[in-house]
Design a protein around this motif. Structure first.
Motif, PDB file in Angstrom:
ATOM      1  N   THR A 108      42.185  42.419  63.590  1.00  0.00           N
ATOM      2  CA  THR A 108      40.494  43.038  63.146  1.00  0.00           C
ATOM      3  C   THR A 108      39.907  42.186  62.116  1.00  0.00           C
ATOM      4  N   GLY A 109      40.240  41.158  61.795  1.00  0.00           N
ATOM      5  CA  GLY A 109      39.850  40.235  61.279  1.00  0.00           C
ATOM      6  C   GLY A 109      39.270  40.559  59.762  1.00  0.00           C
ATOM      7  N   ILE A 110      39.408  41.470  59.190  1.00  0.00           N
ATOM      8  CA  ILE A 110      39.558  42.003  58.264  1.00  0.00           C
ATOM      9  C   ILE A 110      40.024  40.994  56.832  1.00  0.00           C
ATOM     10  N   THR A 111      39.282  40.609  56.144  1.00  0.00           N
ATOM     11  CA  THR A 111      40.463  39.946  54.735  1.00  0.00           C
ATOM     12  C   THR A 111      40.569  40.504  53.555  1.00  0.00           C
ATOM     13  N   LEU A 112      41.701  40.974  53.105  1.00  0.00           N
ATOM     14  CA  LEU A 112      42.761  41.445  52.175  1.00  0.00           C
ATOM     15  C   LEU A 112      42.732  40.983  50.956  1.00  0.00           C
ATOM     16  N   ARG A 113      42.043  41.433  49.546  1.00  0.00           N
ATOM     17  CA  ARG A 113      42.246  40.615  48.520  1.00  0.00           C
ATOM     18  C   ARG A 113      43.586  41.608  47.501  1.00  0.00           C
TER      19      ARG A 113
END
Lengths: 131, 276
Positions: free
Chosen positions: B103-108
């Protein structure tokens, strides 16, 4: 003067070698930046490689791979038909070794940068004196 | 300072230039370098070693000592780079960034959060925004296997065409470095870990040296492959050809592993994180 022109025409490989040696030495002596010094060292190494490989050349000769090597035992091999393999062997290993030593040189430069925060020689000297 | 350096450099150049009239002309077949040992190598390589490529037979047989220590120099350079740069950090629980690749989502993930397991789906990144280069990654994925196959061909065909352990090892290392450049260092470690790279480089030098000692055990001199004939089968001449091949494999392994480990350490300055 004619001597010099004849010298240049038959021996231009040495002239190119000398030019590269001078460029490399100048960079190693004069440049204050360590990375530029490393680049100069590499130019010097390239000059030596050019010198060796150009010595191995022979007029009207072939690659040093024996043609029809297998199957004809009586086939005579003349050394004059093949270029000199020895400089190629020496420079083959020297090229790979120069890459490895370049790695060590850059590693040292990174280490110096970590310690002093600069790669300029005079600034490093200043920081050593002030420390 | 500059003028002194310039004068020194010009003096060196003048000295070298002064010597050139004594040197043989370009391409002279009667040059001194071509008259002493090299004719022997060219004329006897087939009957001594059955290797048509004279460069290979000189490299690994006639001048085997030289090549063995060149390989050790490369190994030592790899170790020196590792010892200078490698920094081991304690595994602390800090804030980490992960990207969910589909999805290309960045998780912190904050301190103490649940860290996703190592897989192709989650990718650890070091900065907030790392572009995902689809074209570069796809192209590298297509090129790398063929580059590796070509490297193995160059090592294996060094007896008959230009090639051998050094060249093939460098091509193999370049293929892995291409992978590391187009993906990142962490995904390269999953294919070839730092530990494996160091062990491979040591094993390459070990293969070379132990072949030499095996020749001594069989009654010959160090690196005299002809005495390996009872082990390898065939006559002593073919045994020398096979011995050269074994040594070339060792050289290829050592060179490949050292190139990759140099890149690992230089690209991340010894931290072994995401890299370039």
């Amino acid at each position: 003067m004619e001597d010099l022109a004849a010298n240049f025409l038959t021996k231009y490989n040495y002239w190119a070698f000398i030019a590269l040696v001078m460029i490399g030495f100048y960079a190693m002596i004069v440049k204050r930046n360590l990375v530029k010094k490393i680049v100069g060292m590499n130019i010097l190494q390239t000059a030596v490689i050019l010198f060796y490989v150009s010595i191995g050349a022979k007029r009207d000769a072939d690659l040093p791979i024996i043609a029809h090597g297998h199957g004809s035992a009586s086939h005579a091999v003349h050394a004059a038909d093949y270029i000199n393999p020895l400089p190629h062997v020496l420079m083959l290993t020297a090229i790979v070794v120069s890459v490895a030593t370049l790695g060590v040189a850059i590693a040292l430069a990174i280490k110096i940068y970590r310690q002093y925060g600069t790669l300029e020689e005079d600034e490093i000297g200043e920081r050593i004196r002030n420390a | 300072m500059k003028t002194i350096a310039l004068l020194t450099v010009l003096a060196i150049g003048a000295f070298l230039l002064y010597g050139t009239p004594e040197f043989p002309a370009w391409g002279d077949p009667q040059a001194p370098a071509a008259l002493h040992v090299s004719p022997y190598y060219i004329e006897h390589t087939i009957e001594d070693t059955a290797v048509p490529n004279v460069v290979t037979s000189v490299l690994a047989d006639y001048r085997g000592y030289d090549t063995m220590f060149e390989t050790s120099v490369i190994f030592a350079a790899g170790l020196a780079c590792l010892m200078l740069l490698r920094r081991y950090q304690p595994k602390t629980q800090e804030t980490r960034l992960y990207r969910h690749v589909p999805t290309g989502i960045t998780l912190r993930i904050a301190q103490g959060g649940k860290i996703p397991e190592a897989s192709d789906e989650f990718e650890r990144i070091d900065s907030q925004w790392v572009p995902y280069d689809l074209i570069v990654k796809l192209t590298a994925r297509l090129i790398v296997p063929f580059a590796q196959l070509f490297a193995l061909y160059v090592i294996a065909h060094g007896h008959h065409s230009p090639g051998g352990g050094f060249q093939g090892g460098v091509i193999y290392g370049a293929a892995l470095i291409l992978y590391a450049v187009s993906f990142d260092l962490r995904s390269t470690f999953r294919r070839l870990s730092e530990r494996t790279a160091i062990l491979l480089s040591a094993a390459g030098v070990l293969i070379y040296a132990s072949t030499g000692f095996l020749c001594m055990l069989m009654g010959g001199n160090f690196l005299d492959y002809g005495y390996l004939a009872p082990l390898l089968g065939g006559d002593p001449v073919m045994a020398r050809s096979h011995g050269i091949f074994i040594v070339e494999i060792g050289v290829g392994m050592a060179v490949m592993a050292v190139m990759v480990s140099l890149y690992y350490n230089l690209a991340s300055a010894g931290r072994h994180d995401e890299g370039l």
